[in-house]
Motif scaffolding. Structure first.
Motif, PDB file in Angstrom:
ATOM      1  N   SER A  32       0.839  -1.211   0.000  1.00 12.31           N
ATOM      2  CA  SER A  32       0.000   0.000   0.000  1.00 12.31           C
ATOM      3  C   SER A  32       0.863   1.246   0.000  1.00 12.31           C
ATOM      4  CB  SER A  32      -0.903   0.042   1.246  1.00 12.31           C
ATOM      5  OG  SER A  32      -1.676  -1.098   1.332  1.00 12.31           O
ATOM      6  N   LEU A  87       2.473   1.852  -3.447  1.00 11.68           N
ATOM      7  CA  LEU A  87       1.518   2.317  -4.459  1.00 11.68           C
ATOM      8  C   LEU A  87       1.009   3.730  -4.152  1.00 11.68           C
ATOM      9  CD1 LEU A  87      -0.357  -1.044  -4.924  1.00 11.68           C
ATOM     10  CD2 LEU A  87       0.703   0.242  -6.775  1.00 11.68           C
ATOM     11  N   VAL A  92      -5.992   1.092  -4.353  1.00  9.61           N
ATOM     12  CA  VAL A  92      -4.662   0.682  -3.887  1.00  9.61           C
ATOM     13  C   VAL A  92      -4.790  -0.328  -2.748  1.00  9.61           C
ATOM     14  CG1 VAL A  92      -2.682   1.512  -2.540  1.00  9.61           C
ATOM     15  CG2 VAL A  92      -3.345   2.691  -4.637  1.00  9.61           C
ATOM     16  N   SER A 102      -3.584  -4.175  -2.919  1.00  8.09           N
ATOM     17  CA  SER A 102      -2.531  -4.622  -1.981  1.00  8.09           C
ATOM     18  C   SER A 102      -3.022  -5.807  -1.152  1.00  8.09           C
ATOM     19  CB  SER A 102      -2.129  -3.479  -1.042  1.00  8.09           C
ATOM     20  OG  SER A 102      -1.729  -2.359  -1.781  1.00  8.09           O
ATOM     21  N   LEU A 118      -3.058   3.408 -11.546  1.00  8.06           N
ATOM     22  CA  LEU A 118      -3.001   4.587 -10.670  1.00  8.06           C
ATOM     23  C   LEU A 118      -3.362   5.868 -11.421  1.00  8.06           C
ATOM     24  CD1 LEU A 118       0.334   3.720  -8.824  1.00  8.06           C
ATOM     25  CD2 LEU A 118      -1.946   3.641  -7.834  1.00  8.06           C
TER      26      LEU A 118
END
Length: 677
Positions: free
Chosen positions: A452, A455, A478, A482, A552
């Motif tokens: 986490s 990211l 995210v 994760s 992302l």
């Protein structure tokens, strides 16, 4: 010995190798024959020596442990056997208590012996439990210390306090109520007055916060138990699984005592700590050995640290911490250090005395292979990861690792996601899925935090930042990604399919949240804490949750294969170099590059022939050569610590004495193949 007429006691005699024992037998026989012949002088191995007839040899030995040899017959014949019986603990305890000034020594001695008898019968069987003579002696020593400190206190209160202080730290959670019941039966109506630990508790809290740790009551309690054990024992063990706060307890306690010494509180002294991993080097490198060719003596790392502490005349406390697994070979050489001799005996013939300020500490996971001789010599403090759980780690991580650009309500959302998803997913994995390599619950949560963090840092570091409306999407995506690749990433293909179905239901908030649910087996008493918001980016419905990655930049889910262009293979490629792009090559390369870029360690686990080495090598080749250098090494059954160190050191530059590193401005990635060899 023969020339001086002295008596010699050879302790732990059968730990000598068999070949040496045969030579010793011949030497003892020579002396005994000369004595029997009434000679004044005799020839001993080519030298003419005077003989004083009072000389004698005594040996002590424990038969049948690991690391012990059987005595050869020619040696057995030279000694008369004396079998040692279990002594009368009650009488010994009574005499010692009288010597400490106790008036009611007889009944207290009987209660002490009875306590241990009942404990050995009623409590669970654990490798680190010991109820022998040394355990009785440590209670008596503690009782003597308490009598000196509080001469006017009632004697049964002092005795109960000594029994509790010495034994309570080593018991498992489920044994504590039984032990307290035994004490209540033997000491009816005795109430222990609470001890004022306010000064040390304040110092421990202060140092824990400085170190970025959470000062939990269970953590402070273990640190104080460790302190109590340091006061009464010179050898002690912290026993428990990883993430059980062993190293942190030692570090924080040492810093707290040093802080108290600086403030002049409680007459405390500063603490010096030296840590060694005993299993990272050979036995010879630990204690010292003769060079096989030149016969020159070389000191071991433990001998050097021990000697420097023993020679240090300052009043500071000195703790020598051995952090690593115990085996019957290296720990047995500590026997003379840990018992009342307090001497480290080296092969070179040197004997180093343990000073009053020195304490030997061992951090171990379990004592499955330690001999009873070792267990009885050490004070025990048992720690359990379940006493702290993962929430304190998460609190420390939230304070230290989240990117600064994350708004406050974003941090609250991360917290809510942890509370909602982590416990049910870990419980589901434990009860319904099979793992290829065993993991600890806290270990899974730590890998979730690391993924986490990597990211989120990447997401918030993007050019132009993140629009406020996209922050919840980014955080949700995210976190779920994760979670899939930490808690759901260690199981096999069947487990992944089961986990996938469960996670979708959990995210839709359609898993029964009551502890008596019928739909999924999550163990007794687990309540699912649904938050007051829905997930802002839903997972696609097709396929498994492991088939998607979270983009992302677009803040949406994408299939792994949609993130790469599939190019036709080049005709000139040799057959053994062809790598066909599949969903596996894409996702493992992505995860590896992400974690390497954020300096997180990574372990690929799987059966042979599944392409682990190929994935890693492809990932290393894809790294920016201007930023990273890589070192590859493979383990085999013959690999030694020195070889690995030489391979790694040879490819690094020497910065200064004892410091090696890659060329300035670059980072080095070390790839170890076949780690389990």
């Amino acid at each position: 010995l023969a020339s001086s007429g002295a008596w010699a006691c050879f302790d732990e005699f059968n730990r000598i190798e068999l070949e040496v024992l045969s030579v010793v037998a011949q030497q003892v026989l020579t002396i005994q024959r000369a004595k029997a012949g009434g000679k004044k002088r005799f020839v001993f191995e080519g030298a003419d020596l005077p003989l004083v007839h009072t000389c004698n040899v005594f040996i002590t030995m424990n038969p049948g442990y690991a690391g012990r040899s059987e005595l050869p017959d020619n040696l057995k014949a030279l000694f008369r056997d004396v079998a040692m019986m279990v002594p009368d603990y009650a009488m010994i305890a009574e005499i010692i208590l009288y010597s400490y000034g106790y008036m009611d020594a007889r009944s207290l001695a009987n209660k002490l012996v009875q306590t241990y008898k009942l404990c050995s019968e009623q409590l669970s069987r654990q490798d680190h439990y010991d109820y022998g003579m040394r355990a009785v002696m440590s209670v008596l020593r503690a009782a003597g210390n308490l009598k000196r400190k509080m001469p006017d206190e009632a004697e049964d209160v002092l005795m109960l306090r000594a029994i509790t202080d010495v034994n309570l730290p080593k018991f498992l959670d489920e044994d504590v109520p039984l032990f307290q019941g035994i004490c209540a039966d033997l000491f009816p109506g005795v109430q222990l007055p609470s001890i004022d630990y306010s000064e040390i508790t304040a110092a421990l809290t202060d140092q824990a916060l400085k170190a970025g740790l959470q000062p939990l009551p269970s953590f402070l309690e273990k640190a104080i138990q460790l302190y109590e054990m340091v006061v009464i024992r010179h050898g002690l063990m912290l026993v428990g699984l990883s993430f059980g706060m062993k190293s942190s307890a030692i570090r924080v306690l040492a810093a707290a005592l040093s802080q108290m010494a600086a403030a002049g509180l409680c007459g405390e002294q500063r603490v010096k700590v030296s840590t060694i991993n005993p299993k990272s080097v050979t036995l010879g490198q630990l204690y010292g050995e003769d060079d096989p060719v030149s016969k020159e003596w070389t000191d071991g790392v433990l001998a050097v640290a021990f000697r420097s502490f023993a020679r240090d005349t300052s009043p500071d406390r000195k703790w020598l911490v051995l952090d690593g697994p115990v085996d019957a070979i290296w720990i047995e050489n500590m026997n003379t250090v840990l018992d009342d001799n307090k001497k480290l005996c080296l092969v070179s013939g040197e004997i180093i005395q343990l000073s009053e300020q020195m304490t030997m500490m061992f951090e171990v996971e379990d004592l499955a292979v330690a001999s009873p001789a070792t267990v009885s010599r050490c004070g025990m403090v048992y720690v359990e990861p379940s006493q702290i759980g993962w929430r304190p780690l998460q609190a420390s991580w939230m304070a230290a690792a989240l990117p600064g650009a994350l708004p406050e309500d974003g941090a609250a959302r991360v917290n809510a996601l942890f509370g909602w998803l982590v416990d049910p997913c870990v419980a589901f994995l434990r009860r319904n899925c099979r793992e290829l390599a065993p993991t600890a619950d806290i270990g899974l949560v730590v890998s979730l935090m690391q993924l986490s963090e990597s990211l989120l840092r990447e997401g918030f570091a993007a050019k132009g930042g993140v629009a406020e409306k996209d922050v919840p999407k980014l955080i949700d995506g995210v976190f779920v990604f994760s979670l899939i690749w930490s808690v759901g990433g260690t199981t096999d293909n069947e487990g992944r399919a089961l986990f996938s179905g469960f996670l979708r239901k959990l995210l839709d908030q359609s898993v029964d949240k009551s502890p008596n649910r019928k739909d999924y087996d999550l163990g007794a008493g687990l309540v699912v804490a649904y938050p007051d918001f829905k997930l802002s980016v839903a997972l696609p419905k097709e396929g498994g949750v492991h088939d998607y990655m979270f983009d992302l930049a677009k803040a949406q889910w994408q299939h792994w294969m949609d993130t790469v262009k599939v190019e036709p293979l080049h005709e000139s490629l040799p057959f053994n170099e062809i790598v066909v792009q599949t969903v596996d090559t894409v996702r493992y390369a992505y995860l590896m590059q992400l974690l390497v870029a954020h300096r997180k360690h990574l372990l690929f686990v799987g059966p042979t022939g599944t392409g682990k080495t190929v994935y890693v090598k492809a990932g290393l080749d894809a790294l920016d050569k201007g930023m990273y250098t890589s070192i590859e090494t493979a383990f085999s059954a013959q690999t030694s610590a020195n070889q690995v160190q030489d391979i790694i050191d040879a490819k690094l530059d020497k910065r200064r004495k004892g410091v090696y590193g890659p060329p300035v401005g670059k980072r080095c990635v070390v790839f170890v193949d076949d780690l389990n060899m």
